[in-house]
Scaffold this active site. Structure first.
Site, PDB file in Angstrom:
ATOM      1  N   PRO A  11      -8.688   0.671   9.603  1.00 17.21           N
ATOM      2  CA  PRO A  11      -7.193   0.123  10.181  1.00 17.21           C
ATOM      3  C   PRO A  11      -7.019   0.855   8.665  1.00 17.21           C
ATOM      4  O   PRO A  11      -7.403   0.355   7.844  1.00 17.21           O
ATOM      5  CB  PRO A  11      -7.247  -1.390  10.399  1.00 17.21           C
ATOM      6  CG  PRO A  11      -8.347  -1.913  10.067  1.00 17.21           C
ATOM      7  CD  PRO A  11      -9.618  -1.104   9.971  1.00 17.21           C
ATOM      8  N   ASN A  12      -5.813   1.823   8.733  1.00 14.35           N
ATOM      9  CA  ASN A  12      -5.052   2.259   8.117  1.00 14.35           C
ATOM     10  C   ASN A  12      -5.244   3.041   7.307  1.00 14.35           C
ATOM     11  O   ASN A  12      -5.285   3.689   6.692  1.00 14.35           O
ATOM     12  CB  ASN A  12      -4.219   0.596   7.178  1.00 14.35           C
ATOM     13  CG  ASN A  12      -3.312   0.419   7.666  1.00 14.35           C
ATOM     14  OD1 ASN A  12      -2.778   0.015   8.824  1.00 14.35           O
ATOM     15  ND2 ASN A  12      -3.828  -1.010   7.268  1.00 14.35           N
ATOM     16  N   ARG A  19      -0.364   5.022   1.433  1.00 13.08           N
ATOM     17  CA  ARG A  19      -0.432   3.972   1.251  1.00 13.08           C
ATOM     18  C   ARG A  19      -1.014   3.687   0.061  1.00 13.08           C
ATOM     19  O   ARG A  19      -2.370   4.143  -0.093  1.00 13.08           O
ATOM     20  CB  ARG A  19      -1.204   3.204   2.355  1.00 13.08           C
ATOM     21  CG  ARG A  19      -1.463   2.092   2.563  1.00 13.08           C
ATOM     22  CD  ARG A  19      -1.825   1.035   3.516  1.00 13.08           C
ATOM     23  NE  ARG A  19      -2.173   0.089   4.081  1.00 13.08           N
ATOM     24  CZ  ARG A  19      -3.276  -0.724   3.729  1.00 13.08           C
ATOM     25  NH1 ARG A  19      -4.285   0.579   2.950  1.00 13.08           N
ATOM     26  NH2 ARG A  19      -3.586  -1.387   3.004  1.00 13.08           N
ATOM     27  N   TYR A  24      -5.837   3.078  -3.883  1.00 17.89           N
ATOM     28  CA  TYR A  24      -6.867   3.470  -2.691  1.00 17.89           C
ATOM     29  C   TYR A  24      -7.149   5.293  -3.087  1.00 17.89           C
ATOM     30  O   TYR A  24      -7.765   6.283  -2.810  1.00 17.89           O
ATOM     31  CB  TYR A  24      -6.436   3.559  -1.485  1.00 17.89           C
ATOM     32  CG  TYR A  24      -6.390   1.926  -1.032  1.00 17.89           C
ATOM     33  CD1 TYR A  24      -7.556   1.655  -0.679  1.00 17.89           C
ATOM     34  CD2 TYR A  24      -5.089   1.655  -0.588  1.00 17.89           C
ATOM     35  CE1 TYR A  24      -7.389   0.107   0.119  1.00 17.89           C
ATOM     36  CE2 TYR A  24      -5.205   0.221  -0.374  1.00 17.89           C
ATOM     37  CZ  TYR A  24      -6.244  -0.704   0.321  1.00 17.89           C
ATOM     38  OH  TYR A  24      -6.034  -1.872  -0.008  1.00 17.89           O
ATOM     39  N   ASN A  75     -16.966   1.740   7.033  1.00 15.52           N
ATOM     40  CA  ASN A  75     -15.562   1.272   5.670  1.00 15.52           C
ATOM     41  C   ASN A  75     -14.475   0.349   6.489  1.00 15.52           C
ATOM     42  O   ASN A  75     -13.977   0.992   7.582  1.00 15.52           O
ATOM     43  CB  ASN A  75     -14.331   1.652   4.428  1.00 15.52           C
ATOM     44  CG  ASN A  75     -13.728   1.389   4.473  1.00 15.52           C
ATOM     45  OD1 ASN A  75     -13.064   0.352   4.301  1.00 15.52           O
ATOM     46  ND2 ASN A  75     -12.826   2.749   2.913  1.00 15.52           N
ATOM     47  N   ALA A  78     -10.078  -4.077   6.022  1.00 16.62           N
ATOM     48  CA  ALA A  78      -9.390  -5.085   6.545  1.00 16.62           C
ATOM     49  C   ALA A  78      -9.775  -5.596   7.617  1.00 16.62           C
ATOM     50  O   ALA A  78     -10.967  -7.469   7.612  1.00 16.62           O
ATOM     51  CB  ALA A  78      -7.587  -5.474   6.761  1.00 16.62           C
ATOM     52  N   GLU A  99     -21.746  -0.328   3.167  1.00 12.47           N
ATOM     53  CA  GLU A  99     -20.538  -0.612   3.713  1.00 12.47           C
ATOM     54  C   GLU A  99     -19.934  -0.370   2.416  1.00 12.47           C
ATOM     55  O   GLU A  99     -20.789  -0.484   1.296  1.00 12.47           O
ATOM     56  CB  GLU A  99     -20.166  -2.081   3.525  1.00 12.47           C
ATOM     57  CG  GLU A  99     -19.108  -2.671   3.965  1.00 12.47           C
ATOM     58  CD  GLU A  99     -18.963  -4.354   3.213  1.00 12.47           C
ATOM     59  OE1 GLU A  99     -17.903  -4.791   3.300  1.00 12.47           O
ATOM     60  OE2 GLU A  99     -19.936  -4.775   3.038  1.00 12.47           O
ATOM     61  N   HIS A 101     -16.241   0.790   0.418  1.00 13.42           N
ATOM     62  CA  HIS A 101     -14.584   0.194   0.165  1.00 13.42           C
ATOM     63  C   HIS A 101     -14.159   1.285  -1.205  1.00 13.42           C
ATOM     64  O   HIS A 101     -15.029   1.854  -2.440  1.00 13.42           O
ATOM     65  CB  HIS A 101     -14.636  -0.651  -0.425  1.00 13.42           C
ATOM     66  CG  HIS A 101     -14.592  -2.213   0.337  1.00 13.42           C
ATOM     67  ND1 HIS A 101     -14.031  -2.414   1.674  1.00 13.42           N
ATOM     68  CD2 HIS A 101     -15.833  -2.514   1.201  1.00 13.42           C
ATOM     69  CE1 HIS A 101     -14.479  -3.192   2.564  1.00 13.42           C
ATOM     70  NE2 HIS A 101     -15.809  -3.389   2.032  1.00 13.42           N
ATOM     71  N   ARG A 108      -9.722  -8.103  -6.748  1.00 11.73           N
ATOM     72  CA  ARG A 108      -8.959  -8.442  -5.886  1.00 11.73           C
ATOM     73  C   ARG A 108      -8.428  -9.339  -5.286  1.00 11.73           C
ATOM     74  O   ARG A 108      -9.193 -10.013  -5.621  1.00 11.73           O
ATOM     75  CB  ARG A 108      -8.966  -7.019  -4.978  1.00 11.73           C
ATOM     76  CG  ARG A 108      -8.407  -5.553  -5.147  1.00 11.73           C
ATOM     77  CD  ARG A 108      -8.845  -4.100  -4.181  1.00 11.73           C
ATOM     78  NE  ARG A 108      -7.441  -4.676  -4.233  1.00 11.73           N
ATOM     79  CZ  ARG A 108      -6.998  -3.551  -2.917  1.00 11.73           C
ATOM     80  NH1 ARG A 108      -7.865  -3.204  -1.811  1.00 11.73           N
ATOM     81  NH2 ARG A 108      -5.332  -4.162  -1.808  1.00 11.73           N
TER      82      ARG A 108
END
Length: 145
Positions: A11-12, A19, A24, A75, A78, A99, A101, A108
């Protein structure tokens, strides 16, 4: 020819470049796709690149990858912090899972320090922006050689 490497984004991530670019980066999802395709090509591999904001769609693609892919880069965004359903699908995949990111979740907010996806992943690449995806594709290619 070997099966493709699936590269899935959660998502996103369709909002990359817009964003929170200070976290990012300014690269768009199309930039990420192009970089992944280039890296895969240099390794003699192909990719299936997809993004969804919907958990169930991601699960369907993970299940498809069980038989359609040689490895999976994900990825989860969230959903990595919340989705046991993604974890269960990944555990059933029976292929290498990397995985990925863009940022470093460990640097974070505390709630980002744990991902369910990590429990099923063969390895993790994070914190290198767009290069995280390229490195993850390379790792997936090596793991599925």
């Amino acid at each position: 020819m070997s099966k493709p490497i699936y590269v899935l984004s959660g998502p996103n991530l369709n909002l990359l470049g817009v964003r929170e670019p200070h976290i990012y980066g300014k690269d768009t999802l199309d930039d990420v796709r192009a970089a992944c395709e280039r890296r895969a090509q240099t390794l003699g591999r192909s990719i299936v690149f997809r993004q969804s904001n919907h958990e169930g769609v991601l699960i369907d693609w993970i299940q498809e990858a069980r038989t359609g892919a040689s490895a999976l880069v994900i990825n989860p965004a969230a959903y990595g912090h919340t989705s046991i359903a993604l974890l269960d699908a990944l555990k059933a995949a029976d292929i290498p899972v990397v995985e990925c990111h863009l940022s470093n979740p460990a640097a974070r907010e505390t709630f980002r320090h744990h991902t369910y996806v990590s429990l099923a992943a063969t390895g993790l690449v994070s914190g290198f922006g767009l290069a995280s995806y390229e490195l993850a594709v390379e790792a997936a290619a090596r793991l599925s050689a």
